[in-house]
Design a protein around this motif. Structure first.
Motif, PDB file in Angstrom:
ATOM      1  N   GLN A 109      18.063  39.265 -15.645  1.00 45.00           N
ATOM      2  CA  GLN A 109      18.135  40.408 -16.564  1.00 45.00           C
ATOM      3  C   GLN A 109      19.493  41.082 -16.389  1.00 45.00           C
ATOM      4  OE1 GLN A 109      14.899  40.166 -14.752  1.00 45.00           O
ATOM      5  NE2 GLN A 109      14.389  39.007 -16.594  1.00 45.00           N
ATOM      6  N   VAL A 140      21.872  44.451 -17.594  1.00 40.87           N
ATOM      7  CA  VAL A 140      21.843  45.802 -18.156  1.00 40.87           C
ATOM      8  C   VAL A 140      23.263  46.342 -18.211  1.00 40.87           C
ATOM      9  CG1 VAL A 140      20.971  48.146 -17.929  1.00 40.87           C
ATOM     10  CG2 VAL A 140      19.522  46.215 -17.272  1.00 40.87           C
ATOM     11  N   CYS A 172      27.983  45.745 -16.065  1.00 38.48           N
ATOM     12  CA  CYS A 172      26.858  44.858 -16.369  1.00 38.48           C
ATOM     13  C   CYS A 172      26.177  44.550 -15.046  1.00 38.48           C
ATOM     14  CB  CYS A 172      27.352  43.588 -17.031  1.00 38.48           C
ATOM     15  SG  CYS A 172      26.076  42.325 -17.226  1.00 38.48           S
ATOM     16  N   HIS A 207      28.275  43.290 -25.348  1.00 36.88           N
ATOM     17  CA  HIS A 207      27.164  42.627 -24.674  1.00 36.88           C
ATOM     18  C   HIS A 207      27.675  41.828 -23.483  1.00 36.88           C
ATOM     19  CE1 HIS A 207      24.078  43.226 -27.847  1.00 36.88           C
ATOM     20  NE2 HIS A 207      25.123  43.208 -28.657  1.00 36.88           N
ATOM     21  N   TYR A 241      21.845  34.037 -20.664  1.00 40.35           N
ATOM     22  CA  TYR A 241      21.155  35.326 -20.656  1.00 40.35           C
ATOM     23  C   TYR A 241      22.054  36.386 -21.291  1.00 40.35           C
ATOM     24  CZ  TYR A 241      18.525  32.747 -17.167  1.00 40.35           C
ATOM     25  OH  TYR A 241      17.799  31.778 -16.510  1.00 40.35           O
ATOM     26  N   TRP A 242      21.402  37.337 -21.986  1.00 42.56           N
ATOM     27  CA  TRP A 242      22.126  38.411 -22.671  1.00 42.56           C
ATOM     28  C   TRP A 242      21.572  39.763 -22.247  1.00 42.56           C
ATOM     29  CZ3 TRP A 242      26.309  37.625 -25.733  1.00 42.56           C
ATOM     30  CH2 TRP A 242      26.518  36.331 -26.229  1.00 42.56           C
ATOM     31  N   GLY A 243      22.448  40.758 -22.226  1.00 47.62           N
ATOM     32  CA  GLY A 243      22.015  42.126 -22.077  1.00 47.62           C
ATOM     33  C   GLY A 243      21.772  42.739 -23.448  1.00 47.62           C
ATOM     34  N   GLN A 244      21.288  43.987 -23.444  1.00 48.34           N
ATOM     35  CA  GLN A 244      20.916  44.636 -24.711  1.00 48.34           C
ATOM     36  C   GLN A 244      22.126  45.239 -25.423  1.00 48.34           C
ATOM     37  OE1 GLN A 244      20.760  46.132 -21.823  1.00 48.34           O
ATOM     38  NE2 GLN A 244      21.697  48.126 -22.248  1.00 48.34           N
ATOM     39  N   GLY A 245      23.222  45.409 -24.712  1.00 53.76           N
ATOM     40  CA  GLY A 245      24.436  45.918 -25.326  1.00 53.76           C
ATOM     41  C   GLY A 245      24.662  47.405 -25.085  1.00 53.76           C
ATOM     42  N   THR A 246      25.928  47.790 -25.177  1.00 51.92           N
ATOM     43  CA  THR A 246      26.312  49.196 -25.076  1.00 51.92           C
ATOM     44  C   THR A 246      27.352  49.489 -26.150  1.00 51.92           C
ATOM     45  OG1 THR A 246      27.083  50.943 -23.562  1.00 51.92           O
ATOM     46  CG2 THR A 246      28.099  48.777 -23.301  1.00 51.92           C
TER      47      THR A 246
END
Length: 115
Positions: free
Chosen positions: A3, A5, A22, A94, A104-109
């Motif tokens: 995961q 973030v 990240c 991201h 795997y990817w994060g949700q982005g900022t």
């Protein structure tokens, strides 16, 4: 499974700086490649910067000399230091990790550069 973030986005004036983070849910020591991508409204996703497990980095031409990617294996975190920001840097950023063939990817900022 990893995961990711992201954090550190926000509103900044042109010429300003931001540092994105990240944070990974597990050790990044074994993650072959970590990257930052961005996607602006109405545009395709763009690769911004990459860093290998050995610390080798690569940058998009549009950010070369202004952005710096780094990793802290002890903190399981990858950073993107962004300097001399321009309005065209506005996008959702991201984090991406490639580990043993899985992606795997994060949700982005959100990063917004505006006066």
């Amino acid at each position: 499974q990893v995961q990711l973030v992201e954090s550190g986005g926000g509103l900044v004036q042109p010429g300003g700086s931001l540092r994105l983070s990240c944070a990974a849910s597990r050790s990044i020591f074994s993650i072959n490649l970590m990257s930052w991508y961005r996607q602006a409204p109405g545009k395709e996703r763009e690769l911004v910067a990459t860093i290998t497990s050995g610390g080798r980095t690569n940058y998009a031409d549009s950010v070369q000399g202004r952005f710096t990617i780094s990793r802290d294996n002890a903190k399981n975190t990858v950073y993107l230091q962004m300097n001399s920001l321009k309005p065209e840097d506005t996008a959702v950023y991201h984090c991406n990790a490639e580990r043993f063939g899985a992606i795997y990817w994060g949700q982005g900022t959100q990063v917004t550069v505006s006066s």
